[in-house]
Structures are given as structure tokens and as C-alpha cells.
Design a protein around this motif. Sequence first.
Motif, mmCIF file in Angstrom:
data_model
loop_
_atom_site.group_PDB
_atom_site.id
_atom_site.type_symbol
_atom_site.label_atom_id
_atom_site.label_comp_id
_atom_site.label_asym_id
_atom_site.label_seq_id
_atom_site.Cartn_x
_atom_site.Cartn_y
_atom_site.Cartn_z
ATOM 1 N N LYS A 167 -11.827 -2.474 -0.368
ATOM 2 C CA LYS A 167 -12.781 -2.209 -1.446
ATOM 3 C C LYS A 167 -13.043 -3.533 -2.158
ATOM 4 N N LYS B 264 -9.524 -5.071 -2.938
ATOM 5 C CA LYS B 264 -8.385 -4.143 -3.007
ATOM 6 C C LYS B 264 -8.163 -3.577 -1.615
ATOM 7 N N ILE C 170 -13.987 -5.653 -5.182
ATOM 8 C CA ILE C 170 -13.997 -5.502 -6.632
ATOM 9 C C ILE C 170 -14.937 -6.554 -7.240
ATOM 10 N N GLY D 95 -2.251 -7.875 -7.846
ATOM 11 C CA GLY D 95 -3.179 -8.830 -7.244
ATOM 12 C C GLY D 95 -2.437 -10.124 -6.945
ATOM 13 N N ILE E 283 -12.286 -10.730 -5.462
ATOM 14 C CA ILE E 283 -11.175 -9.770 -5.546
ATOM 15 C C ILE E 283 -11.459 -8.620 -4.576
ATOM 16 N N ILE F 249 -5.627 -7.221 -3.942
ATOM 17 C CA ILE F 249 -4.809 -6.248 -4.669
ATOM 18 C C ILE F 249 -4.109 -5.372 -3.628
ATOM 19 N N TYR F 250 -2.779 -5.393 -3.684
ATOM 20 C CA TYR F 250 -1.953 -4.661 -2.732
ATOM 21 C C TYR F 250 -1.254 -3.497 -3.428
ATOM 22 N N SER F 251 -1.086 -2.399 -2.718
ATOM 23 C CA SER F 251 -0.253 -1.292 -3.190
ATOM 24 C C SER F 251 1.201 -1.635 -2.911
ATOM 25 N N SER G 259 0.332 -1.348 -8.074
ATOM 26 C CA SER G 259 -0.301 -2.407 -7.282
ATOM 27 C C SER G 259 -0.253 -3.742 -8.025
ATOM 28 N N ASP H 185 -6.291 -0.722 0.349
ATOM 29 C CA ASP H 185 -5.555 0.534 0.222
ATOM 30 C C ASP H 185 -4.772 0.789 1.501
#
Length: 187
Positions: free
Chosen positions: A183, A175, A185, A107, A173, A88-90, A105, A177
Motif C-alpha cells: 500500500k 506499507k 502511503i 516504519g 512510504i 512500514i512492517y507489521s 507496526s 501487509d
Amino acid sequence: MIEDIKKACQVMREGGVILYPTDTIWGIGCDATNEDAVRRVYEIKQRQDSKAMLVLVDSSVKVDFYVRDVPEVAWDLIDLADKPLTIIYSGARNLAANLLAEDGSVGIRVTNEDFSKRLCQQFRKAIVSTSANISGQPSPKNFSEISEEVKSAVDYIVGYRQEEMSNPKPSSIIKLDKGGVIKIIRE
């Protein structure tokens, strides 16, 4: 497989929704840049569009096109992953707005499975990939477990791999940041 890929690409180019095998479980897919098609996927899943969906691409090179500022650590994670990994990208860009999470964001998973990789290559755009079930119901482990309700709602069902009875796992998954903070998930 080649005919399935041609037909699936044609349907997605026309704004349609497909049911297809991925590197994990069977997915509902569409052109990830088409807001109307993405809305249809939410309707099929009976899910609010505030819950983002992930997309598949065929190469890590494409991640740059869909993410404003890819953290350096992402490239290592993609290269070192030994099983399907969704990151998951911002700062998502060049995708349908209703596909993104409220924080902007998205995925993205780089698929290495033969069919979904070739489908992404041929389509030349990111493809939505969300489990082939109604929201809240268990994800089907193989094609035979997909409900008639889902099957009848899509525009095209890929024939390839329908007979497989494997027990695939969903992707991990992670994430990422800003600043490369990771992080986990789902492992």
C-alpha cells in the motif's frame, strides 16, 4: 564528521536526544530501543505517542532484527529503491513499545546517506528519525529553518551539514501487509 558521530552516539547511549542530518531532512533522533528517550522525542514534538515514528538502520540485514516476519518483496523494494524509502512492517520487535503504531507496526528506512549511515553503523542500533519540528508545523527543509524551541530541547546538535541549503524531499512510504500486499502511503 567523525567527532559529531562519536558525540551523538555517546549522547544516545546515555538516553539523550539528538538533532541530525539524514538521507532526507534534518531529524530528531534517539536510541529506538529506549522508551524514556522515545518519550522525550514525543514531548519535544508535542505529539501524542499514538502516532508512531520511523527508525533508520544502516543495512537491510538489520531489518530482520526489528521485524518478526519480513515479506520477501521487501528485499526487492529496498534493493530497487532509487530514493529514500520507508517501509512500514507489521510485527515489530526489539524496539521501544511507545515507538510502535497501535497495530504493532513500525516504519524502517535503510539509509544510504553518508552521515546517517555511519551514525547507525557506529551506534549499532536503530535510531529514531522524525522531522525536526513541532507537530503540526511545516517540516524544516534545512537546518536554518529548525525552530529555536526544538534546538533548545535536544541534548546534542550535529554540526555536520548545517550550512547546506538544499531542498530535500521526505522519503516515499510503503506499507507492507502480511502476504506482501503493498500500500503506497506517500510517493
